[in-house]
Design an enzyme around this catalytic site. Structure first.
Site, PDB file in Angstrom:
ATOM      1  CD  GLU A 151     -18.136 -18.748  46.258  1.00 33.95           C
ATOM      2  OE1 GLU A 151     -18.138 -17.615  45.765  1.00 33.95           O
ATOM      3  OE2 GLU A 151     -17.102 -19.440  46.407  1.00 33.95           O
TER       4      GLU A 151
HETATM    5  N1  CAA Z   1     -22.254  -5.029  49.309  1.00 36.81           N
HETATM    6  C1  CAA Z   1     -22.245  -4.214  50.380  1.00 36.81           C
HETATM    7  N2  CAA Z   1     -23.211  -4.207  51.316  1.00 36.81           N
HETATM    8  C2  CAA Z   1     -24.215  -5.095  51.156  1.00 36.81           C
HETATM    9  C3  CAA Z   1     -24.294  -5.974  50.076  1.00 36.81           C
HETATM   10  C4  CAA Z   1     -23.246  -5.918  49.117  1.00 36.81           C
HETATM   11  N3  CAA Z   1     -23.228  -6.729  48.052  1.00 36.81           N
HETATM   12  N4  CAA Z   1     -25.400  -6.730  50.189  1.00 36.81           N
HETATM   13  C5  CAA Z   1     -26.017  -6.312  51.320  1.00 36.81           C
HETATM   14  N5  CAA Z   1     -25.294  -5.324  51.885  1.00 36.81           N
HETATM   15  C6  CAA Z   1     -25.618  -4.554  53.107  1.00 36.81           C
HETATM   16  C7  CAA Z   1     -26.971  -3.873  52.944  1.00 36.81           C
HETATM   17  O1  CAA Z   1     -26.834  -2.629  52.296  1.00 36.81           O
HETATM   18  C8  CAA Z   1     -27.413  -3.731  54.369  1.00 36.81           C
HETATM   19  O2  CAA Z   1     -26.751  -2.643  54.960  1.00 36.81           O
HETATM   20  P1  CAA Z   1     -27.568  -1.487  55.771  1.00 36.81           P
HETATM   21  O3  CAA Z   1     -28.219  -2.198  56.903  1.00 36.81           O
HETATM   22  O4  CAA Z   1     -26.544  -0.526  56.165  1.00 36.81           O
HETATM   23  O5  CAA Z   1     -28.592  -0.943  54.814  1.00 36.81           O
HETATM   24  C9  CAA Z   1     -26.866  -4.986  55.042  1.00 36.81           C
HETATM   25  O6  CAA Z   1     -25.787  -5.446  54.206  1.00 36.81           O
HETATM   26  C10 CAA Z   1     -27.882  -6.094  55.164  1.00 36.81           C
HETATM   27  O7  CAA Z   1     -28.339  -6.373  53.852  1.00 36.81           O
HETATM   28  P2  CAA Z   1     -29.782  -6.957  53.553  1.00 36.81           P
HETATM   29  O8  CAA Z   1     -30.817  -6.222  54.351  1.00 36.81           O
HETATM   30  O9  CAA Z   1     -29.970  -6.991  52.070  1.00 36.81           O
HETATM   31  O10 CAA Z   1     -29.652  -8.434  54.167  1.00 36.81           O
HETATM   32  P3  CAA Z   1     -30.565  -9.686  54.027  1.00 36.81           P
HETATM   33  O11 CAA Z   1     -30.672 -10.338  55.343  1.00 36.81           O
HETATM   34  O12 CAA Z   1     -31.857  -9.323  53.330  1.00 36.81           O
HETATM   35  O13 CAA Z   1     -29.682 -10.661  53.110  1.00 36.81           O
HETATM   36  C11 CAA Z   1     -28.834 -11.628  51.083  1.00 36.81           C
HETATM   37  C12 CAA Z   1     -29.225 -10.344  51.850  1.00 36.81           C
HETATM   38  C13 CAA Z   1     -28.478 -11.152  49.696  1.00 36.81           C
HETATM   39  C14 CAA Z   1     -29.992 -12.599  50.991  1.00 36.81           C
HETATM   40  C15 CAA Z   1     -27.613 -12.261  51.783  1.00 36.81           C
HETATM   41  O14 CAA Z   1     -27.951 -12.757  53.061  1.00 36.81           O
HETATM   42  C16 CAA Z   1     -26.970 -13.369  50.973  1.00 36.81           C
HETATM   43  O15 CAA Z   1     -26.245 -13.123  50.016  1.00 36.81           O
HETATM   44  N6  CAA Z   1     -27.198 -14.642  51.385  1.00 36.81           N
HETATM   45  C17 CAA Z   1     -26.505 -15.779  50.775  1.00 36.81           C
HETATM   46  C18 CAA Z   1     -25.223 -16.077  51.500  1.00 36.81           C
HETATM   47  C19 CAA Z   1     -24.299 -16.914  50.663  1.00 36.81           C
HETATM   48  O16 CAA Z   1     -24.023 -16.615  49.507  1.00 36.81           O
HETATM   49  N7  CAA Z   1     -23.747 -17.936  51.273  1.00 36.81           N
HETATM   50  C20 CAA Z   1     -22.762 -18.752  50.631  1.00 36.81           C
HETATM   51  C21 CAA Z   1     -21.847 -19.306  51.663  1.00 36.81           C
HETATM   52  S1  CAA Z   1     -20.165 -19.120  51.290  1.00 36.81           S
HETATM   53  C22 CAA Z   1     -19.752 -20.412  50.287  1.00 36.81           C
HETATM   54  O17 CAA Z   1     -20.546 -21.094  49.719  1.00 36.81           O
HETATM   55  C23 CAA Z   1     -18.296 -20.504  50.131  1.00 36.81           C
HETATM   56  C24 CAA Z   1     -17.741 -21.829  49.812  1.00 36.81           C
HETATM   57  O18 CAA Z   1     -17.134 -22.451  50.680  1.00 36.81           O
HETATM   58  C25 CAA Z   1     -17.733 -22.272  48.417  1.00 36.81           C
END
Ligand code: CAA
Length: 394
Positions: free
Chosen positions: A377
């Site tokens: 996550e």
């Molecule tokens: N809420 C709403 N919108 C969001 C947001 C949020 N929390 N975070 C980002 N966004 C939106 C941004 O505003 C942006 O929108 P616009 O283009 O309209 O401005 C868009 O999403 C893209 O955002 P970023 O440019 O910030 O994207 P990024 O490529 O830089 O990535 C990141 C951001 C935070 C690194 C994200 O990719 C991330 O959280 N990565 C980790 C993924 C993760 O947690 N994976 C876990 C897998 S699931 C799991 O483990 C489940 C299980 O089975 C236990």
């Protein structure tokens, strides 16, 4: 110099750290269930890498599978504080049980309740919230883990249906789930705005579940790779407006991170409680080992860090319950709670000495279970991205 406390996110008025009677009852019910139903057999389940469906059903009967879901959809209608209390108690004993609960609650039920249509809620949420169905959240891919916008799985619009192709991996509940929320790219040119989320039912032709991963920790919970080969999904199974899938995943994960932070808190406090108990009975050099400063100071550090983690976890749950943004507070809670879970489960093993290295004393399992809380996550490094971006933006 005038210090402006409004710049901090703390409300210093009306601070009340006590739990309500209702919260205490909920916590005690989870504690009782963990002691009576989860503790017996936890070592065997870890060895055999299994978690019986009968136990999932019991958690469903207690309302743990749909803790925050509106009762009109079969949920328990509790708040996020209740959710973290339940997660902590289950995780003290069996983190495999708590991840099944966490994924079902935060990533699947929440996603459907917040963004699904009424038909989707009636058809899927009502069964997921009661534990009749189990859900899985499918975002990670072989080449898109932390970099979640780089989805390679595609969902092509074919008019009256979508055709899904690709591979998802590290999927919690991957084998046992009935309902899978699958995030896929629908328009590569639109980047994060060309991603959607789809409901895929187990048994849909072309949807195959790979073998169970042989893991370091949370071995009772099943983790699988999933294959999608021309999987035909009706249009009505898309969640939310076209192109909203990435934001759906991010919002859903913010809540998920509260659950995993509470899981890490539970693992840390479970290890601390075992270490304290052991140190009061184990003797060395003529006295119980808790009387040696080397051990006593470890206990002091553990307890202090656990209390600090609890504050962060509760704060993020409170933010969510108050309708405030919880992206940053959930990331902070997960980052810190998972860090101290890793550090202090190692210390709990150390306090147990040779006994800590064998399975009967439980702390080695808690140490193995702690590691994943720094990875899934969103890794600790991802949490730092979320926190720092929020600070810089403000
Ligand atoms: N809420 C709403 N919108 C969001 C947001 C949020 N929390 N975070 C980002 N966004 C939106 C941004 O505003 C942006 O929108 P616009 O283009 O309209 O401005 C868009 O999403 C893209 O955002 P970023 O440019 O910030 O994207 P990024 O490529 O830089 O990535 C990141 C951001 C935070 C690194 C994200 O990719 C991330 O959280 N990565 C980790 C993924 C993760 O947690 N994976 C876990 C897998 S699931 C799991 O483990 C489940 C299980 O089975 C236990």
């Amino acid at each position: 110099m005038v210090i402006n406390f409004t710049q901090t996110n703390l409300q210093l008025r009306n601070m009340d750290f006590s739990l309500s009677e209702e919260h205490i009852m909920i916590r005690d019910a989870a504690r009782d269930f963990a002691q009576t139903e989860l503790l017996p057999g936890v070592i065997e389940r870890d060895n055999k890498q299994e978690f019986p469906q009968a136990l999932v059903k019991k958690m469903g009967a207690l309302g743990f599978m749909g803790i925050m879901v509106d009762p009109k959809y079969g949920g328990s209608g509790m708040d996020t504080i209740s959710y973290v209390l339940i997660m902590e108690e289950l995780s003290k004993i069996d983190a495999s049980a708590s991840v099944i609960v966490s994924v079902n609650n935060s990533l699947v039920c929440y996603g459907l309740e917040a963004y699904g249509t009424e038909e989707q809620k009636q058809k899927y949420l009502t069964k997921l919230a009661t534990g009749e169905f189990v859900g899985a959240f499918c975002l990670s891919e072989p080449e898109a883990g932390s970099d979640a916008t780089s989805q390679k799985t595609t969902a092509i619009d074919k008019g009256d249906h979508y055709l899904i192709n690709g591979t998802k991996n590290w999927i919690t509940n991957g084998g046992r789930a009935d309902v899978y929320l699958v995030i896929a790219q629908t328009d590569k040119d639109k980047g994060s705005h060309g991603i959607n989320t789809f409901i895929v039912e187990k048994g849909t032709p072309g949807f195959d579940i790979g073998p169970k991963e042989d893991k370091l920790g949370i071995r009772g919970s099943d983790t699988h790779t999933l294959q999608f080969n021309d999987v035909k999904i009706p249009k009505e199974n898309r969640i939310g407006t076209n192109g909203s899938g990435f934001r759906f995943a991010m919002k859903t994960l913010s809540g998920g991170r509260i659950g995993i932070a509470a899981q890490a808190l539970g693992i840390a406090s479970g290890a601390y409680e075992l270490a304290l108990k052991y140190s009061k009975v184990r003797k060395a050099f003529g006295t119980e080992i808790c009387n040696h400063q080397a051990v006593a100071f470890k206990l002091a550090d553990m307890y202090t860090d656990i209390e600090a983690a609890r504050m962060l976890v509760m704060k993020s749950a409170w933010d969510k319950d108050q309708g405030q943004n919880y992206d940053k507070s959930s990331a902070m809670a997960k980052l810190y709670a998972s860090k101290i879970a890793m550090e202090h489960t190692v210390e709990a093993v150390q306090i147990h000495g040779g006994n800590g290295f064998v399975k009967d004393y439980h702390v080695e399992r808690l140490m193995r279970d702690a590691k994943i809380t720094q990875i899934y996550e969103g890794t600790s490094e991802i949490q730092k991205i979320v926190i720092s971006r929020s600070l810089i933006k403000s």
